[in-house]
Design a protein around this motif. Structure first.
Motif: not given
Length: 291
Positions: A44-52, A58-63, A231-243
């Motif tokens: 999953x490619x997140x707008x929040x984390x891709x923008x960051x 921040x994820x406020x429509x800047x990208x 049926x489908x779950x995304x985990x968008x924040x765990x990896x970037x927060x850990x990194x």
């Protein structure tokens, strides 16, 4: 068959199986390599984390669409598994959305996520996101479905109405987005297992859930989400927060005069080089007698 159609068919097959689809968040190419090494069948490619990651914003429509495509399109070319990609509210007018759908398909993205917020949007686990009228989001979904044509990219319709309008209203919205042609329905920020189960039982399309560490939704195992009907779950924040935590600790140690912070949790440099393809480059040079 194009790469996009192949990846979309793969994702459709996964959704049709009896198992939940688990898509970890990726935010740069190193995180993509880590997810591939771990063996995930979708990402999953997140707008929040891709923008960051790419812009430090921040994820406020800047990208915009070009920003997302430059990041997510490269992911799709390297992933080898279906890439589910954020598209915020469609990047402006319905004409902008029409063109973005075509561009996402050309980039090889398997599923495109649209949300029912107005502009400027905001992360659904940060601010109190306001949803547009149901009819306006239905128009977005219909345009996306029409624009994909023969490409068959999956359309994900997300509602952020849970926090401002309540669970029942959010479920009603998902029904309307399903009727407009959405393939997957995304309830943002349910606040309990009971709410998740109620939504999954009510909708007629696969339900996607956002397991965002630090957000409002309980973080559960994929098995538990499946029991609740997801049926489908995304985990968008765990990896970037850990990194981010690991990087901050290294920088703090370095600032205090200690650069020698290798420990069991630090990724092996030789393995990183291998994942990046350095061994293949060296072998190629050796085969051709290059220095």
């Amino acid at each position: 068959m194009s790469t996009q159609q192949s990846q979309t068919n793969d994702l459709r097959s996964q959704l049709a199986s009896g198992d939940i689809v688990v898509a970890p968040g990726i935010y740069d190419h190193m995180s993509l390599l880590m997810a591939k090494q771990a063996g995930f069948s979708a990402v999953y490619a997140s707008g929040y984390w891709g923008t960051a990651s790419a812009l430090g914003e921040p994820d406020v429509g800047i990208a915009g669409a070009s920003d997302f495509l430059s990041i997510f399109g490269r992911f799709a070319q390297k992933a080898g598994v279906p890439v589910i990609a954020d598209a915020d509210t469609g990047f402006g007018s319905l004409t902008n959305l029409d063109r973005a759908v075509a561009a996402y398909q050309r980039a090889g993205i398997a599923a495109m996520q649209l949300e029912d917020q107005g502009f400027p949007k905001i992360c659904g686990h940060v601010g109190r996101a306001e949803s547009v009228a149901t009819e306006e989001m239905q128009r977005r979904v219909r345009v996306a479905v029409e624009a994909r044509g023969d490409g068959d990219m999956l359309v994900i319709a997300r509602t952020d109405a849970r926090r401002t309008e309540g669970l029942d209203a959010a479920i009603d919205r998902l029904h309307a987005y399903s009727a407009a042609g959405a393939d997957i329905l995304f309830l943002e920020a349910p606040q309990s297992e009971e709410e998740i189960a109620a939504a999954a039982a009510a909708v007629d399309k696969p339900l996607l859930l956002n397991a965002a560490h630090g957000g409002f939704t309980p973080i559960l195992s994929p098995e538990r989400y499946q029991e609740l009907g997801v049926k489908l779950v995304i985990y968008p924040a765990g990896a970037p927060l850990s990194a981010a935590q690991a990087a901050l600790q290294f920088y703090r140690n370095l600032a205090s005069g200690n650069p020698n912070t290798e420990h069991s949790d630090m990724f092996d440099f030789k393995e990183m080089s291998r994942l990046l393809g350095m061994d293949d480059v060296v072998a190629f040079q050796d085969r051709h007698g290059a220095p």
